[in-house]
Design a protein around this motif. Structure first.
Motif, PDB file in Angstrom:
ATOM      1  N   ILE A   1      16.973 -10.278  -1.569  1.00 28.48           N
ATOM      2  CA  ILE A   1      16.891 -11.482  -0.741  1.00 28.48           C
ATOM      3  C   ILE A   1      15.879 -11.204   0.369  1.00 28.48           C
ATOM      4  O   ILE A   1      16.128 -10.369   1.247  1.00 28.48           O
ATOM      5  N   VAL A   2      14.727 -11.893   0.323  1.00 21.04           N
ATOM      6  CA  VAL A   2      13.659 -11.614   1.290  1.00 21.04           C
ATOM      7  C   VAL A   2      13.615 -12.635   2.424  1.00 21.04           C
ATOM      8  O   VAL A   2      12.948 -12.414   3.437  1.00 21.04           O
ATOM      9  N   TYR A   3      14.317 -13.755   2.244  1.00 19.75           N
ATOM     10  CA  TYR A   3      14.309 -14.788   3.286  1.00 19.75           C
ATOM     11  C   TYR A   3      15.518 -15.678   3.087  1.00 19.75           C
ATOM     12  O   TYR A   3      15.846 -16.050   1.954  1.00 19.75           O
ATOM     13  N   LYS A   4      16.198 -15.994   4.172  1.00 22.98           N
ATOM     14  CA  LYS A   4      17.324 -16.933   4.101  1.00 22.98           C
ATOM     15  C   LYS A   4      17.345 -17.732   5.394  1.00 22.98           C
ATOM     16  O   LYS A   4      17.169 -17.182   6.485  1.00 22.98           O
ATOM     17  N   THR A   5      17.558 -19.048   5.254  1.00 22.50           N
ATOM     18  CA  THR A   5      17.525 -19.903   6.430  1.00 22.50           C
ATOM     19  C   THR A   5      18.295 -21.191   6.204  1.00 22.50           C
ATOM     20  O   THR A   5      18.407 -21.664   5.069  1.00 22.50           O
ATOM     21  N   SER A   6      18.805 -21.743   7.286  1.00 16.03           N
ATOM     22  CA  SER A   6      19.358 -23.093   7.284  1.00 16.03           C
ATOM     23  C   SER A   6      18.545 -23.987   8.212  1.00 16.03           C
ATOM     24  O   SER A   6      18.946 -25.119   8.498  1.00 16.03           O
ATOM     25  N   GLU A   7      17.412 -23.465   8.671  1.00 16.44           N
ATOM     26  CA  GLU A   7      16.532 -24.198   9.577  1.00 16.44           C
ATOM     27  C   GLU A   7      15.280 -24.653   8.830  1.00 16.44           C
ATOM     28  O   GLU A   7      15.153 -24.465   7.630  1.00 16.44           O
ATOM     29  N   LYS A   8      14.331 -25.233   9.559  1.00 11.89           N
ATOM     30  CA  LYS A   8      13.043 -25.614   8.991  1.00 11.89           C
ATOM     31  C   LYS A   8      12.356 -24.361   8.441  1.00 11.89           C
ATOM     32  O   LYS A   8      12.398 -23.293   9.053  1.00 11.89           O
ATOM     33  N   ILE A   9      11.727 -24.486   7.288  1.00  9.17           N
ATOM     34  CA  ILE A   9      11.164 -23.325   6.600  1.00  9.17           C
ATOM     35  C   ILE A   9       9.990 -22.727   7.383  1.00  9.17           C
ATOM     36  O   ILE A   9       9.098 -23.437   7.847  1.00  9.17           O
ATOM     37  N   ASN A  10      10.008 -21.406   7.494  1.00 10.07           N
ATOM     38  CA  ASN A  10       8.869 -20.631   7.969  1.00 10.07           C
ATOM     39  C   ASN A  10       8.061 -20.239   6.738  1.00 10.07           C
ATOM     40  O   ASN A  10       8.501 -19.406   5.937  1.00 10.07           O
ATOM     41  N   THR A  11       6.898 -20.855   6.555  1.00 11.51           N
ATOM     42  CA  THR A  11       6.154 -20.667   5.305  1.00 11.51           C
ATOM     43  C   THR A  11       5.679 -19.222   5.126  1.00 11.51           C
ATOM     44  O   THR A  11       5.577 -18.732   4.001  1.00 11.51           O
ATOM     45  N   GLU A  12       5.418 -18.535   6.230  1.00 10.82           N
ATOM     46  CA  GLU A  12       4.993 -17.133   6.129  1.00 10.82           C
ATOM     47  C   GLU A  12       6.114 -16.286   5.528  1.00 10.82           C
ATOM     48  O   GLU A  12       5.864 -15.429   4.662  1.00 10.82           O
ATOM     49  N   GLU A  13       7.346 -16.547   5.959  1.00  8.56           N
ATOM     50  CA  GLU A  13       8.497 -15.830   5.403  1.00  8.56           C
ATOM     51  C   GLU A  13       8.761 -16.258   3.958  1.00  8.56           C
ATOM     52  O   GLU A  13       9.080 -15.432   3.101  1.00  8.56           O
ATOM     53  N   LEU A  14       8.629 -17.567   3.699  1.00  7.33           N
ATOM     54  CA  LEU A  14       8.865 -18.090   2.352  1.00  7.33           C
ATOM     55  C   LEU A  14       7.954 -17.427   1.329  1.00  7.33           C
ATOM     56  O   LEU A  14       8.364 -17.143   0.196  1.00  7.33           O
ATOM     57  N   GLN A  15       6.708 -17.171   1.716  1.00  9.29           N
ATOM     58  CA  GLN A  15       5.729 -16.634   0.772  1.00  9.29           C
ATOM     59  C   GLN A  15       6.014 -15.198   0.337  1.00  9.29           C
ATOM     60  O   GLN A  15       5.372 -14.689  -0.573  1.00  9.29           O
ATOM     61  N   LYS A  16       6.996 -14.562   0.947  1.00  8.59           N
ATOM     62  CA  LYS A  16       7.428 -13.238   0.498  1.00  8.59           C
ATOM     63  C   LYS A  16       8.231 -13.326  -0.806  1.00  8.59           C
ATOM     64  O   LYS A  16       8.431 -12.329  -1.488  1.00  8.59           O
ATOM     65  N   ALA A  17       8.705 -14.546  -1.116  1.00  4.07           N
ATOM     66  CA  ALA A  17       9.613 -14.734  -2.257  1.00  4.07           C
ATOM     67  C   ALA A  17       8.862 -15.032  -3.546  1.00  4.07           C
ATOM     68  O   ALA A  17       7.737 -15.550  -3.528  1.00  4.07           O
TER      69      ALA A  17
END
Length: 236
Positions: free
Chosen positions: A26-42
């Motif tokens: 699991i490289v990113y988890k959120t219940s907020e607005k997406i951080n695209t920099e973090e998302l791109q790790k997936a």
């Protein structure tokens, strides 16, 4: 496989545990607005957010070349728009109202029964679903999927959410939705005549079935392009 979890509530936490048990990261988890920099790790995203967030979550994944599996219900008025954005970005997408392997077999059973019953006009059909009190949408997406699979085999035009003792109009299938403490999900379809009833029912015992199906769908989707369903995943 590197996974982003969008919507880190009860389902998100269960998905996390199932994914880790299956040796994913699991490289990113959120219940907020997406951080695209973090998302791109997936390498793939699994969305179990809320109806108001789902469309933006899903389309943000498409625009960042991240395949996405979504089990969020209550946003489907924008489903076709999401599919268009997926195709424009050569993305990969699976939406299911329910990822449970058992429920998807139940969907197929429901459709097969509807075909059989279409010849017997003396039977009327009704749907009932029961969920926990924190479930936001009513009826459930699963109940809607079940009902919409039955409609083509009837002379009904639509379905209607009704109270337990209320009747729908002659051209509608009645759907009853109940909310009770700590119910994971029960769906039943009943065909009734003056002589007898025929009923099929699926009862979930835990959220793990939904989470496992979502992770299996993500594994299946990770190297694909296009819009798919759980029928594709399960070869139904």
């Amino acid at each position: 496989m590197k996974i982003a979890i969008l919507g880190y509530g009860r389902m998100g936490k269960t998905i996390e545990q199932i994914a880790l048990d299956r040796n994913h990261e699991i490289v990113y988890k959120t219940s907020e607005k997406i951080n695209t920099e973090e998302l791109q790790k997936a390498e793939v995203a699994i969305d179990f957010s809320i109806p108001d967030a789902a469309f933006e979550n899903i389309t943000t994944c498409f625009k960042n070349n991240i395949p996405v599996v979504s089990g969020t219900t209550g946003w489907l008025d924008r489903y076709e728009e999401a599919v268009k954005i997926c195709n424009e970005n050569k993305g990969a997408f699976i939406y299911a109202s329910n990822f449970s392997l058992g429920v998807n077999l139940f969907f197929q059973l429901n459709e097969n029964l509807a075909k059989l019953m279409s010849k017997f006009k003396e039977y009327t059909v009704a749907i009932e679903e029961i969920h926990h009190t924190k479930k936001l949408d009513k009826p459930s997406g699963t109940a809607i999927t079940l009902t919409e699979s039955i409609l083509p085999y009837t002379q009904k035009e639509d379905w209607k959410l009704v109270e337990e003792d209320e009747k729908a109009s002659a051209n509608q299938i009645p759907v009853v939705a109940k909310r009770e403490e700590d119910v994971k999900g029960t769906h039943s379809i009943k065909y009734s005549s003056a002589i007898d009833d025929i009923e099929i029912k699926h009862t979930a015992h835990s959220r793990e079935g939904f989470a496992l199906g979502a992770v299996i769908a993500a594994e299946w989707l990770s190297d694909k392009t296009g819009v798919f369903t759980m029928k594709d995943v399960l070869g139904l």
